[in-house]
Design a protein around this motif. Structure first.
Motif, mmCIF file in Angstrom:
data_model
loop_
_atom_site.group_PDB
_atom_site.id
_atom_site.type_symbol
_atom_site.label_atom_id
_atom_site.label_comp_id
_atom_site.label_asym_id
_atom_site.label_seq_id
_atom_site.Cartn_x
_atom_site.Cartn_y
_atom_site.Cartn_z
ATOM 1 N N PRO A 38 -36.328 -113.505 122.231
ATOM 2 C CA PRO A 38 -36.195 -114.270 121.231
ATOM 3 C C PRO A 38 -37.520 -115.302 121.168
ATOM 4 N N TYR A 39 -38.142 -115.672 122.403
ATOM 5 C CA TYR A 39 -39.303 -116.549 122.448
ATOM 6 C C TYR A 39 -40.544 -116.079 122.867
ATOM 7 N N TYR B 97 -42.750 -120.266 121.433
ATOM 8 C CA TYR B 97 -42.319 -120.297 119.890
ATOM 9 C C TYR B 97 -41.301 -119.326 119.513
ATOM 10 N N LEU B 98 -40.144 -119.569 118.759
ATOM 11 C CA LEU B 98 -39.211 -118.915 118.512
ATOM 12 C C LEU B 98 -39.533 -117.683 117.445
ATOM 13 N N ARG B 99 -39.428 -116.473 117.869
ATOM 14 C CA ARG B 99 -39.884 -115.326 117.010
ATOM 15 C C ARG B 99 -39.386 -115.496 115.565
ATOM 16 N N GLU B 100 -38.373 -115.908 115.264
ATOM 17 C CA GLU B 100 -37.725 -115.975 114.051
ATOM 18 C C GLU B 100 -38.733 -117.106 113.370
ATOM 19 N N ASP B 101 -39.059 -118.191 113.924
ATOM 20 C CA ASP B 101 -40.028 -119.392 113.399
ATOM 21 C C ASP B 101 -41.174 -118.799 112.968
ATOM 22 N N GLU C 138 -42.006 -115.592 112.381
ATOM 23 C CA GLU C 138 -41.815 -114.566 111.307
ATOM 24 C C GLU C 138 -41.525 -115.441 109.845
ATOM 25 N N ALA C 139 -40.701 -116.500 110.021
ATOM 26 C CA ALA C 139 -40.363 -117.213 108.771
ATOM 27 C C ALA C 139 -41.757 -117.730 108.360
ATOM 28 N N TRP C 140 -42.512 -118.398 109.149
ATOM 29 C CA TRP C 140 -43.964 -119.171 108.958
ATOM 30 C C TRP C 140 -44.964 -118.030 108.265
ATOM 31 N N GLN D 54 -43.889 -115.380 106.499
ATOM 32 C CA GLN D 54 -43.415 -115.194 105.061
ATOM 33 C C GLN D 54 -43.675 -116.213 104.106
#
Length: 113
Positions: free
Chosen positions: A38-39, A77-81, A83-85, A87
């Motif tokens: 995840p990180y 970095y959180l992978r989700e953050d 990817e959201a950045w 997007q």
């Protein structure tokens, strides 16, 4: 007359030819364990975004980059953050508001040394 010593039986004979290089298999850029984590470390996040590590460091100082965590000396970095950045920075065309905002954030080329 000079005597040239003979190699002993079973001893390796020195070769005058260069040693062939041993091919080391290339390590895959992403292993399954890295994909599932995840990180991300700074280099992995920069690769995912498509920028250099230095650019990501600049984003941390000036803002505008994805959110990050500071754990001791390590930056994660959180992978989700990330990817959201990415997007949030999507553009459909050059008239898109995101595109215009990205142009405003870029440093002027005239002021470069």
């Amino acid at each position: 007359m000079t005597d040239i010593p003979k190699p002993k039986a079973g001893a390796p004979v020195p070769s005058t030819q260069p040693m062939p290089e041993i091919a080391v298999p290339a390590r895959p850029p992403t292993s399954p364990a890295r994909i599932l984590r995840p990180y991300l470390r700074g280099g992995e996040a920069a690769e995912l975004i498509g920028v250099s590590i230095r650019t990501l460091e600049k984003y941390r100082c000036t803002g505008g980059g994805p959110p990050f965590l500071k754990v001791g000396f390590r930056v994660l970095y959180l992978r989700e953050d990330v990817e959201a950045w990415l997007q949030r920075h999507r553009c459909r065309n050059t008239s898109d508001d995101n595109y215009v905002a990205a142009l405003r954030e870029m440093p002027s080329r005239r002021n470069r040394s």
